[in-house]
Write an enzyme that holds these catalytic residues in place. Structure first.
Site, PDB file in Angstrom:
ATOM      1  N   SER A  31       0.859  -1.272  -0.133  1.00  0.00           N
ATOM      2  CA  SER A  31      -0.010   0.093   0.043  1.00  0.00           C
ATOM      3  C   SER A  31       0.691   1.359  -0.066  1.00  0.00           C
ATOM      4  O   SER A  31       0.278   2.366  -0.296  1.00  0.00           O
ATOM      5  CB  SER A  31      -0.908  -0.079   1.082  1.00  0.00           C
ATOM      6  OG  SER A  31      -0.234  -0.215   2.251  1.00  0.00           O
ATOM      7  N   ASP A  82      10.783   0.249  -1.943  1.00  0.00           N
ATOM      8  CA  ASP A  82       9.755  -0.820  -1.454  1.00  0.00           C
ATOM      9  C   ASP A  82       9.273  -0.355  -0.079  1.00  0.00           C
ATOM     10  O   ASP A  82      10.105   0.232   0.600  1.00  0.00           O
ATOM     11  CB  ASP A  82      10.709  -2.118  -1.393  1.00  0.00           C
ATOM     12  CG  ASP A  82       9.447  -3.233  -1.579  1.00  0.00           C
ATOM     13  OD1 ASP A  82       8.224  -2.732  -1.136  1.00  0.00           O
ATOM     14  OD2 ASP A  82       9.844  -4.405  -1.918  1.00  0.00           O
ATOM     15  N   GLU A 104      10.996  -9.442  -3.863  1.00  0.00           N
ATOM     16  CA  GLU A 104      11.353  -8.207  -3.158  1.00  0.00           C
ATOM     17  C   GLU A 104      12.989  -8.289  -2.924  1.00  0.00           C
ATOM     18  O   GLU A 104      13.620  -7.150  -3.203  1.00  0.00           O
ATOM     19  CB  GLU A 104      10.509  -7.677  -2.217  1.00  0.00           C
ATOM     20  CG  GLU A 104       9.133  -7.307  -2.560  1.00  0.00           C
ATOM     21  CD  GLU A 104       8.241  -7.102  -1.338  1.00  0.00           C
ATOM     22  OE1 GLU A 104       7.095  -6.546  -1.598  1.00  0.00           O
ATOM     23  OE2 GLU A 104       8.574  -7.572  -0.334  1.00  0.00           O
TER      24      GLU A 104
HETATM   25  C1  5RP Z   1       4.882  -7.073   0.624  1.00  0.00           C
HETATM   26  C2  5RP Z   1       5.968  -6.224   1.479  1.00  0.00           C
HETATM   27  C3  5RP Z   1       5.240  -4.803   1.594  1.00  0.00           C
HETATM   28  O1  5RP Z   1       6.342  -3.781   1.231  1.00  0.00           O
HETATM   29  C4  5RP Z   1       5.150  -4.499   3.297  1.00  0.00           C
HETATM   30  O2  5RP Z   1       4.213  -5.663   3.653  1.00  0.00           O
HETATM   31  C5  5RP Z   1       4.652  -3.438   3.526  1.00  0.00           C
HETATM   32  O3  5RP Z   1       3.356  -3.168   2.884  1.00  0.00           O
HETATM   33  P1  5RP Z   1       2.655  -1.712   3.073  1.00  0.00           P
HETATM   34  O4  5RP Z   1       3.054  -0.801   2.424  1.00  0.00           O
HETATM   35  O5  5RP Z   1       1.185  -2.198   2.760  1.00  0.00           O
HETATM   36  O6  5RP Z   1       2.388  -1.626   4.638  1.00  0.00           O
HETATM   37  O7  5RP Z   1       6.730  -6.482   1.833  1.00  0.00           O
HETATM   38  O8  5RP Z   1       5.453  -8.165   0.339  1.00  0.00           O
END
Ligand code: 5RP
Length: 216
Positions: A31, A82, A104
């Site tokens: 998100s 990320d 990732e």
């Molecule tokens: C997906 C991830 C995301 O980067 C992590 O979960 C953070 O997500 P968000 O920005 O929705 O809080 O590692 O595998």
């Protein structure tokens, strides 16, 4: 937009400013990254090459006119951006809340600079479970038994690479020791513990503004 979404967006916008025309860019998942993509698209960079860590990111990028290439066509990335689930004071990070941590980590490792973006709620004093895992289906009961306490994530579809997403629920006393243990476990494709050496910078949005932590 909620206060939390505004913080995610602020971190994403700060990171988008690091993107330059001519770069090869890795796009994360989640998100927070969902705010990054429009912040990049609005820059109108004409010579940007991107790879995506998930189908969801690839689809959102395409809808915004950001061209995404298969990662088998790219050897090195200039920058990858990320999100994160947990950020410890020493720079250890937990990722994989969206189950995309294997791709990732591959993208982060291929980048000259890996930049993490997060709102302040992701900052923790100490990492804790759950630690996301991607597991081979072959021999799954035996793998899960060796990983106890660990459960398949309910309702989670297989990864794009055909593996299963699980969460390790045990103690995280020393992330480096646990990361080494999980990496050495047959049947574990990879885990969501990201060492500080992988990350160049962490951008955290707080109500007081943007906080930048340079790790290298
Ligand atoms: C997906 C991830 C995301 O980067 C992590 O979960 C953070 O997500 P968000 O920005 O929705 O809080 O590692 O595998």
């Amino acid at each position: 937009m909620s206060d939390m979404e505004a913080l995610k967006r602020a971190a994403a916008v700060a990171a988008a400013e690091e993107v330059r025309d001519g770069m090869v860019l890795g796009l994360g998942t989640g998100s927070t990254v969902a705010h990054l993509l429009p912040a990049i698209a609005v820059r109108g960079l004409r010579d940007l090459r991107c790879v995506a860590t998930s189908v969801a990111t690839a689809e959102q990028a395409a809808s915004l006119g950001i061209v995404v290439e298969p990662f088998d066509a790219v050897e090195r990335l200039d920058l990858a951006i990320d999100g994160a689930d947990q950020i410890a004071p020493d720079g250890w990070i937990v990722k994989g809340g969206g189950g995309a941590h294997v791709r990732e980590k591959i993208v982060a490792a291929a980048a000259d600079r890996f930049v993490v973006i997060a709102d302040k709620t992701k900052v923790v004093d100490k990492l804790s479970a759950p630690i996301p895992l991607e597991l081979l289906e072959y021999g799954l009961p035996a793998t899960l038994a060796r990983l106890t306490p660990c459960d398949l994530r309910p309702g989670m579809p297989p990864s794009p690479d055909g593996n299963l997403i699980a969460d390790y629920a045990g103690p995280v006393d020393d992330p480096a020791t646990l990361a080494a243990l999980l990496s050495a476990m047959p049947g574990v494709v990879d885990h969501g513990l990201f060492p500080p050496a992988l990350t160049a910078e962490i951008i955290i949005a707080t109500t007081a503004g943007i906080e930048r932590r340079a790790l290298r």
